[in-house]
Design an enzyme around this catalytic site. Sequence first.
Site, mmCIF file in Angstrom:
data_model
loop_
_atom_site.group_PDB
_atom_site.id
_atom_site.type_symbol
_atom_site.label_atom_id
_atom_site.label_comp_id
_atom_site.label_asym_id
_atom_site.label_seq_id
_atom_site.Cartn_x
_atom_site.Cartn_y
_atom_site.Cartn_z
ATOM 1 N N ASP A 107 3.406 9.346 -1.276
ATOM 2 C CA ASP A 107 2.218 8.690 -0.734
ATOM 3 C C ASP A 107 1.890 7.528 -1.648
ATOM 4 O O ASP A 107 1.881 7.702 -2.871
ATOM 5 C CB ASP A 107 1.045 9.694 -0.723
ATOM 6 N N HIS A 119 0.820 -1.229 0.000
ATOM 7 C CA HIS A 119 0.000 0.000 0.000
ATOM 8 C C HIS A 119 0.849 1.271 0.000
ATOM 9 O O HIS A 119 0.304 2.367 -0.012
ATOM 10 C CB HIS A 119 -0.937 -0.006 1.214
HETATM 11 O O1 F6P Z 1 -0.846 3.692 3.906
HETATM 12 C C1 F6P Z 1 -0.098 2.832 4.672
HETATM 13 C C2 F6P Z 1 -0.837 2.373 5.896
HETATM 14 O O2 F6P Z 1 -0.145 1.397 6.596
HETATM 15 C C3 F6P Z 1 -2.148 1.811 5.502
HETATM 16 O O3 F6P Z 1 -1.934 0.598 4.991
HETATM 17 C C4 F6P Z 1 -2.898 1.966 6.771
HETATM 18 O O4 F6P Z 1 -4.242 1.932 6.522
HETATM 19 C C5 F6P Z 1 -2.430 3.308 7.269
HETATM 20 O O5 F6P Z 1 -1.116 3.412 6.789
HETATM 21 C C6 F6P Z 1 -2.555 3.521 8.780
HETATM 22 O O6 F6P Z 1 -1.523 2.902 9.445
HETATM 23 P P1 F6P Z 1 -1.489 2.437 10.956
HETATM 24 O O7 F6P Z 1 -1.918 1.010 10.980
HETATM 25 O O8 F6P Z 1 -0.064 2.612 11.350
HETATM 26 O O9 F6P Z 1 -2.438 3.289 11.739
#
Ligand code: F6P
Length: 481
Positions: free
Chosen positions: A402, A177
């Site tokens: 991003d 992601h």
């Molecule tokens: O965009 C990367 C990411 O890890 C997503 O996959 C996830 O939804 C978001 O960041 C939030 O991350 P965390 O689990 O660290 O709150």
Amino acid sequence: TANPKQLVRDPGLLVVSNRMPVSVKRTAEGSYRLDKPSGGLVTGLSGIDKGASFSWYGWPGLPVPEEELQDLRSVLKEQHHAVAIPLDDDLADLHYNGFCNSTLWPLFHYEGCFSYNRGDWEAYQRVNQIFADRLAADCVDGDVVWVHDYHLMLVPEMLRKHGLLFNKKITIGFFLHTPFPAGDHFKILPTCKELLAGVLGSDMIGFHTASYAKNFKATCTSILGHKISHSKVFLGKRSVHVKVSPIGIDPDSFTRELAKPELRRLSDSLRDTYKDKRVLLGIDRLDYIKGLPRKIEALTQLLSQQPEWIGRLVLIQVVVPSRQDIGENQELFSTLNRLADEANRQYGKSVSATYHDLLTHIIFSGSDGYQPVTLLHSNVPFNELVTLYNAADICLVASTRDGMNLVASEYVASQQEHERKGVLVLSKFAGAAEQLAGSVQFNPWCLDDMVDALTKALTMSESERASRHEQNRKFVVQNTR
Ligand code: F6P
């Protein structure tokens, strides 16, 4: 020995990510509450078809004693198809705050705060092994296991080894992601080979954009010496398919929300508050990759260079709390408050009436006062989010890097055809820039460029706004999740 329950289960889809679709939070009274985590992964996957054999594995987000976990397990499974993989607190800390968010996150986003230590790496390996062991135990012949994101890059190979061991035929997919960086940068990581080999345990690997997929394939050759063709990496007897599949949103959920009379009322009242002003909107997790200070600096520069906008342009910036143990994010929060205070002192006029409307988290300045920057450090419920998107003239995404950025698509989905057709002002370094060609794009490392992009959006003709919006809308409605 085989678990008899597993023999009766039909093969299905097992999604695996660091977090489950819900995070477990402890209330002040000591009970548990389930919240939707912030961020693109859970939003992007929430539309998956959840058949009878669908499960979503992840870490609960906090340590839960085994006896309490039993009660939670059935709620998680029955209501959310979720399976918790509990982790010891210290191990979770080294994995999540350590290797994932102090090593991989900055590395993949080209940020200088990258750090590496062996203890974190060992924790990362242990957590990945715990996930792989649990999946191997639960898998049945014919299952598809879909592993997500940078927290679990070793799981595919670990699972494949189990698969061979137990002679189960499972298909393994992996989706990243985040951006995947260029090979010259990725090789800074002392364990870059192990990570690549881990991901290559998959049958299919997906990325948001063609450039991330290209970087990944080139890295497989330059670091591991594998041959590649158009969309394949060859590993002796096996080949791995590399695919570009940008994650999408469910635009209909925004359209449905917009049709609710209550939402129309909220949106009209927000527009009324800002009737003689243009509203610039930002919605981001509190994260140093989101370019948040630069947004306030760009607004300040614009007001100083084009004073005709003083009193007529506001920035509403929602900052969703995130990764609060990461030092850089804590510093960022105070920087943002300081910059917002400075801008408001320099350009604001006494705000005579502030009020809490039905949008309970939002404090709007009264129409006779002027507050250029409103920072909202909070999670925002869906109806308020759609109201904000709908009422904003411009949505500003300023990430220095991003993976995709779903805020950009959500904004497009919340602009109605017959209304003002807001302009998306989008960083070139967000994955979404490869898809949303109707956006006004800029380089977030150059303040002048951001100010030019904002000026263009503010002064654009109605017909240009409409044609840009239509270009973006087509992509958003065709590329649903
Ligand atoms: O965009 C990367 C990411 O890890 C997503 O996959 C996830 O939804 C978001 O960041 C939030 O991350 P965390 O689990 O660290 O709150």
